[in-house]
Design a protein around this motif. Structure first.
Motif: not given
Ligand code: PLP
Length: 384
Positions: A2-9, A319, A373
């Protein structure tokens, strides 16, 4: 995603030695403490115990521990009196130590091609490299196949070339110890096998270490002499030129504990590799394990369409996902090795692989969420 989910980097490790350390718990601390108590730091009882356990593990008659994987290879070549005027066939797509040891003896490495699908030595190219060596006036003596990234080399055709041409086979299993070929463990193919216990290897210690495996009693005796300055009846009786090539007792003690969990770790690595392949097969070339072979997955290495690798590696890095290129330059193009001969016709496969391979994080403690991931990140980057 989902584009609103914050990417775990958050950064993830390429190889998580600390996770294994946590699993081993006090067992390694206790093993090292026992050595600190008995103070036999060189050739202590743990060295012999480890050698017996390693031989039993792979089914070789002799396991001789030594100071590194490089020394393991070198000691076999020294024991066979390889030197000036001799040629040893090795793949170009490998870590430099495979050819380095040949050059250290004064002999000439002759580079052969690898198989496009397995990245391992191509037997027909090895046969051609023998002919190339003879044309150059060299005496071909040995072939060093490498079990690259943990996958067993294709021994049957390589052993056939060796028999036909009167050569011996020294298996460079620095990355592959623990793998099998047609139901037999590495350590039992050819005249001798060398492995490395460098910490990042599938079976690693906490420093440098290595071992040699052979069924040949005379060779085993010569190697044991060479690793302690070429000793004869005692260490002040010097019957040949040798080296200080022993494994430290503390490292042997660490390895005894690690060997106990190694079969379980091999299973975990295989499970993780299969999961990667299932998640990536439709977007990249995933590593192939032919029927009858196994891999211990020293590396999980994908291959990308020409020109795609750097952008992918950079995106993953941003990422928090590390990658590595094994190996960016094939040996026949390296400054130190480009003066040595290659098989006639060139090494186009090795050159292509060097431009297209990328290794992803791989270790026995890679959990499904972290692995997802990596898979998601690779898929997103390649969809761009
Ligand atoms: C294929 C290969 N051969 C030889 C070696 C040398 O092992 P070491 O680093 O223990 O000397 C390595 C490891 O780095 C390797 O990957």
């Amino acid at each position: 995603m989902n584009q609103h989910t914050k990417l775990d980097t958050a950064p993830i490790p390429f190889i998580d030695i600390a996770a294994q350390r946590r699993r081993l718990g006090k067992s390694v601390d206790d093993a090292v403490a026992r050595v600190l108590a008995h103070c036999q730091f060189v050739m202590g009882p743990e060295v012999r115990e480890l050698e017996a356990k390693l031989a039993e593990f792979c089914g070789a008659k002799h396991a001789i521990s030594c100071a590194s994987g490089t020394d393991a290879l070198l000691l076999v070549l020294m024991a066979k009196n390889i030197g000036s005027g001799d040629a040893v066939i090795c793949p170009s797509f490998t870590f430099c130590a495979t050819a380095e040891v040949v050059a250290l003896t004064g002999a000439t490495p002759v580079f052969a091609e690898v198989d496009e699908a397995t990245f391992n030595l191509n037997a027909e190219s090895a046969r051609k490299a023998v002919a190339t060596a003879r044309k150059l006036g060299l005496k071909p003596k040995a072939i060093i196949p490498v079990d690259l990234f943990g996958l067993a080399a294709d021994f049957d055709p390589i052993l056939k070339v060796a028999t036909d041409e009167g050569l011996f086979v020294l298996d460079d299993a620095a990355q592959g110890f623990g793998a099998t070929y047609k139901g037999k463990s590495l350590g039992t193919f050819g005249l001798a096998t060398a492995t490395s216990f460098f910490p990042a290897k599938p079976l690693g210690c906490y420093g440098d270490g290595g071992a040699i495996f052979t069924d040949d009693d005379a060779l085993a005796d010569t190697i044991k002499s060479l690793r302690v300055h070429g000793h004869g009846s005692d260490k002040y009786d010097n019957v040949r030129i040798g080296m200080t090539g022993r494994l430290d007792t503390i490292q042997a003690a660490v390895l005894i504990e690690k060997l106990k969990i190694f079969p379980d770790e091999i299973e975990a690595r295989d499970r993780i590799a299969r999961r990667y392949s299932d998640g990536l097969r439709d977007v990249a070339t995933v590593p192939e394990v032919p029927a009858g072979f196994t891999s211990v997955w020293a590396q999980y290495t994908i291959r990308l369409a020409p020109g795609r690798r750097d952008a992918l590696a950079n995106t993953l890095k941003a990422e928090g996902i590390p990658t590595a290129i094994y190996y960016p330059i094939p040996l026949h193009k390296q400054v130190a090795y480009r003066g040595f001969p290659s098989v006639e016709g060139g090494l186009a496969v090795s050159e292509r692989l060097s431009a297209e391979v990328l290794s992803l994080p791989m270790h026995a403690y890679l959990d499904p969420a972290t692995q997802d991931r990596v898979i998601d990140a690779v898929r997103r980057a390649l969809a761009r």
